[in-house]
Structures are given as structure tokens and as C-alpha cells.
Design a protein around this motif. Structure first.
Motif, short mmCIF file in Angstrom:
data_model
loop_
_atom_site.label_atom_id
_atom_site.label_comp_id
_atom_site.label_asym_id
_atom_site.label_seq_id
_atom_site.Cartn_x
_atom_site.Cartn_y
_atom_site.Cartn_z
N ARG A 1 2.04 -11.76 -1.79
CA ARG A 1 2.72 -11.29 -3.00
C ARG A 1 2.64 -9.77 -3.09
O ARG A 1 3.63 -9.10 -3.43
CB ARG A 1 2.08 -11.94 -4.23
N LYS A 2 1.47 -9.22 -2.79
CA LYS A 2 1.30 -7.77 -2.81
C LYS A 2 2.20 -7.10 -1.78
O LYS A 2 2.84 -6.07 -2.05
CB LYS A 2 -0.17 -7.43 -2.52
N TYR A 3 2.28 -7.69 -0.59
CA TYR A 3 3.13 -7.14 0.47
C TYR A 3 4.60 -7.16 0.07
O TYR A 3 5.33 -6.17 0.25
CB TYR A 3 2.92 -7.95 1.75
N LYS A 4 5.04 -8.26 -0.53
CA LYS A 4 6.44 -8.38 -0.94
C LYS A 4 6.76 -7.38 -2.04
O LYS A 4 7.84 -6.75 -2.04
CB LYS A 4 6.73 -9.80 -1.41
N GLU A 5 5.85 -7.20 -2.99
CA GLU A 5 6.07 -6.25 -4.07
C GLU A 5 6.18 -4.83 -3.53
O GLU A 5 7.01 -4.03 -4.00
CB GLU A 5 4.93 -6.35 -5.09
N LYS A 6 5.36 -4.49 -2.56
CA LYS A 6 5.41 -3.15 -1.98
C LYS A 6 6.72 -2.93 -1.22
O LYS A 6 7.30 -1.84 -1.27
CB LYS A 6 4.22 -2.91 -1.06
N ARG A 7 7.16 -3.97 -0.51
CA ARG A 7 8.44 -3.85 0.20
C ARG A 7 9.58 -3.62 -0.78
O ARG A 7 10.44 -2.76 -0.57
CB ARG A 7 8.72 -5.12 1.00
N ASN A 8 9.60 -4.38 -1.85
CA ASN A 8 10.65 -4.22 -2.84
C ASN A 8 10.58 -2.85 -3.52
O ASN A 8 11.62 -2.24 -3.81
CB ASN A 8 10.55 -5.32 -3.89
N HIS A 9 9.37 -2.39 -3.77
CA HIS A 9 9.20 -1.08 -4.40
C HIS A 9 9.72 0.03 -3.50
O HIS A 9 10.39 0.97 -3.96
CB HIS A 9 7.72 -0.84 -4.72
N ASN B 1 13.48 0.12 -3.53
CA ASN B 1 14.06 0.61 -4.77
C ASN B 1 13.72 2.06 -5.08
O ASN B 1 14.48 2.75 -5.78
CB ASN B 1 13.60 -0.26 -5.95
N ARG C 1 -2.01 -14.18 -2.48
CA ARG C 1 -2.06 -12.91 -3.22
C ARG C 1 -1.69 -11.75 -2.31
O ARG C 1 -0.97 -10.82 -2.72
CB ARG C 1 -3.45 -12.69 -3.81
#
Length: 214
Positions: free
Chosen positions: A92-100, A103, A89
């Protein structure tokens, strides 16, 4: 991916090693491009009759970021299961923040609290005798690249602690960001003084007390 398994008060058997490999590799399988090294630390209490908890701690080094999770239960294999789910988890949170951030650019600034220096208390311990811990039970070393308060907050949310020490890129000073008891986050910053401060210990203790009650 480099996987290191260490144990405290426990022998790392082949069965335990195979189970850790299976669970941790599954947890980080979708994040191989982010993961450089995974350290797993397993430990049990010296006296299981007093403290039956068995702890599994996972620390992942991902492109300069530290991601950490820890879980305890009365069964080591259950602790490994729990920490594997938790680290997945966190990744996943780290990857989502990187992508955010890629973008949407830099996130908006957070409001950080800087604690004011409390009044000096002449006698903090009264008639009590100060006692130091019998031994240092663990020492940790980690890189401290300069970062903003916003970046330190992101790191705090990934290391599964209630505080995080960092080098403030704007001031070059060591700061501590922490979770406040009543919600939100605070930042401890050093106050510059003129000359030597003979009451340093008292001031430090007072600041810690204030932080704990903040």
C-alpha cells in the motif's frame, strides 16, 4: 502471479502451502497489477529448545522494485499472519508513493550524509585471534539497476532492512544507504585512492565501526 514457497528445517505440507496461498493472495489481491512474483521463505531454528522462533519472510518483485517483509513468532501460522499483514502495508505504501510521484513529479532531494574516511588504525584486534564464520548460511542475488539516492531511500523503506546497497546512477559506484541510530539516513560511498591500499581491511573495518555509531 507466480508464488514460490520454500522451507528451511521444515517440511512444506499441503496444509502449510494452502494457508500461505490463502493469506498471501489476500494480502496482494488489490495489487495484482504491481506484483510479478512472490517468494515465501519459511524457517525454524535447528534447535527449538534454544530458539523457538519460527520465521516467515515474503519477498515481492514488483516492476523492478523489491518489497520485503519478515516476521517471527513461536507459531508458524501466526508468523504467516503477521507477515501477510506487513507485506500488505508495504504494498500500500509503495502504491501510494507511485501515485504521488505521478501526480506531483519528482520528490525533493534528501540530505544524505557521506562518511569521511577515519584515521588508519594499525592494530584493530590486539592480541585476539581473528575468526571467520563457520559457514555462509545464505547467499542472495538481486538485480542492481542504477538509481538515485532518493530512489534508494524509497527502496530501503520497502525492504524491511536497516541498510540497502545500490548502484549510484550519478557516479556509477556501489553505495550503501542506511538508517542512523539517532535518526535520519546516511550514505556510505567509496573514497578514491591512488594505487593499492595495503590498509584496506583496516579502513573498511573503521568505516563500518563509524557507521554503526553514527
Amino acid at each position: 502471479m507466480k508464488l514460490v514457497i520454500q522451507g528451511k528445517n521444515i517440511e512444506i505440507t499441503d496444509a502449510i502451502r494452502d494457508y500461505v496461498n490463502q493469506k498471501i493472495e489476500k494480502a496482494v489481491n488489490h495489487f495484482q497489477n504491481l506484483t510479478m512474483e512472490v517468494d515465501v521463505h519459511l524457517s525454524v531454528a535447528r534447535n527449538p529448545r534454544i530458539n523457538p522462533k519460527q520465521t516467515a519472510e515474503v519477498t515481492i518483485y514488483a516492476n523492478g522494485t523489491i518489497i520485503r517483509a519478515e516476521e517471527s513468532s513461536e507459531n508458524l501460522y501466526a508468523s504467516i499472519d503477521l507477515v501477510a499483514d506487513k507485506i500488505a502495508r508495504q504494498l500500500r505504501k509503495y502504491k501510494e508513493k507511485r501515485n504521488h510521484k505521478k501526480n506531483h513529479g519528482k520528490p525533493k532531494e534528501i540530505e544524505a550524509e557521506v562518511l569521511n574516511e577515519p584515521p588508519v588504525v594499525e592494530d584493530l584486534i590486539g592480541d585476539r585471534t581473528p575468526e571467520l564464520p563457520a559457514e555462509v548460511v545464505r547467499t542472495k542475488y538481486f538485480a542492481m539497476p542504477p538509481m538515485t539516492i532518493e530512489e534508494a531511500l524509497e527502496q530501503l523503506q520497502l525492504v524491511d532492512h536497516d541498510f540497502y546497497m545500490f548502484c549510484n546512477s550519478e557516479t556509477g559506484e556501489i553505495n550503501v544507504i542506511y538508517e542512523r541510530n539517532h535518526g535520519g539516513y546516511g550514505v556510505l560511498q567509496p573514497r578514491k585512492t591512488n594505487g593499492n591500499n595495503s590498509n584496506g581491511a583496516s579502513r573498511e573495518s573503521g568505516t563500518k565501526s563509524q557507521a554503526a555509531n553514527a
